[in-house]
Write a protein that holds these residues in place. Structure first.
Motif, short mmCIF file in Angstrom:
data_model
loop_
_atom_site.label_atom_id
_atom_site.label_comp_id
_atom_site.label_asym_id
_atom_site.label_seq_id
_atom_site.Cartn_x
_atom_site.Cartn_y
_atom_site.Cartn_z
N GLU A 186 0.85 -1.18 0.00
CA GLU A 186 0.00 0.00 0.00
C GLU A 186 0.89 1.24 0.00
O GLU A 186 1.93 1.26 0.66
N VAL B 127 1.04 5.32 0.90
CA VAL B 127 0.37 6.35 1.69
C VAL B 127 1.10 7.67 1.44
O VAL B 127 2.31 7.77 1.68
N GLU C 222 -0.98 13.71 -5.03
CA GLU C 222 -1.85 12.68 -5.63
C GLU C 222 -1.69 12.58 -7.14
O GLU C 222 -1.51 11.48 -7.67
N THR D 229 -3.42 5.71 -0.65
CA THR D 229 -4.27 6.52 0.22
C THR D 229 -3.59 7.86 0.43
O THR D 229 -2.38 7.90 0.70
N CYS E 120 -3.22 9.88 9.14
CA CYS E 120 -4.41 9.30 8.53
C CYS E 120 -5.54 9.08 9.54
O CYS E 120 -5.32 8.55 10.62
N PRO F 28 -9.80 5.81 6.42
CA PRO F 28 -8.83 5.31 5.44
C PRO F 28 -7.96 4.16 5.99
O PRO F 28 -7.61 3.25 5.25
N ASP G 59 -10.05 1.03 5.70
CA ASP G 59 -10.10 0.56 4.30
C ASP G 59 -8.79 -0.13 3.92
O ASP G 59 -8.80 -1.17 3.26
N LEU G 60 -7.68 0.45 4.34
CA LEU G 60 -6.37 -0.12 4.06
C LEU G 60 -6.26 -1.51 4.69
O LEU G 60 -5.83 -2.48 4.04
#
Length: 195
Positions: free
Chosen positions: A9, A11, A18, A33, A39, A43, A46-47
């Motif tokens: 993932e 971050v 982004e 994310t 964070c 989020p 979800d991760l």
């Protein structure tokens, strides 16, 4: 990335990066994310759900954040939260990796300091002890292509490149098969239609 041994993932600390990291994440099909600092719970949840669904034992968090007292702690804080708040422990492991911004990157790029760190930050003393200065450096000071390169290097350091390339080749073969099947079906439909 289904054949990879670890779930990965990305971050990013802030919205401004982004559009820079999206193309790299898309190329590797790595979820990302934008944390907006430390964070929030949604989020993180979800991760964790993506990690659990992957069925893999190791979660590799690749983090991009400013080099300032709070940004310097995001990777460690997020990994600790996933362990403590979401119960990722035991035979599962969280491995945080800081892709940017590091002191070495700042020095190599001779980036200008954005400002001085805020003395009121809970992480100020740790930052000063770790880096020997209270100079703060922003991700936005890094040229976009360089930031993308830092992210690619971090991803390449944790994936099995041969397995990744095999998946890319299989995807291309699948796409060619589907296109060939579509062409044959369309030709058969046209041939069967009365004039």
């Amino acid at each position: 990335l289904q054949s990879q041994p670890h779930h990965i993932e990305i971050v990013g600390e802030k919205n401004t990066i982004e559009p820079i990291i999206r193309p790299v994440c898309s190329r590797y099909t790595v979820p990302f994310t934008i944390a907006r600092g430390f964070c929030s719970l949604a989020p993180r949840h979800d991760l964790v759900q993506r990690f659990v669904k992957s069925g893999k034992q190791r979660l590799v968090l690749i983090v991009l954040s400013d080099l300032d007292p709070d940004g310097d702690m995001i990777a460690e804080s997020l990994a600790r939260s996933l362990r403590d708040d979401f119960g990722i422990e035991g035979d599962r492991e969280v491995v945080p990796i800081r892709a940017a911004l590091t002191r070495d990157q700042v020095d190599r790029l001779t980036l200008p300091a954005a400002c001085k760190a805020k003395h009121g930050s809970a992480n100020y003393s740790r930052f000063l002890a770790r880096h020997g200065t209270d100079d703060v450096f922003e991700l936005e000071a890094v040229p976009p292509t360089t930031l993308q390169s830092f992210l690619r290097e971090a991803i390449d350091s944790v994936i099995d490149v041969d397995l990744f390339n095999a998946e890319v080749d299989a995807e291309a073969a699948d796409a060619a098969f589907i296109e060939n099947t579509r062409r044959r079906a369309m030709a058969a439909i046209k041939a069967a239609m009365p004039e």
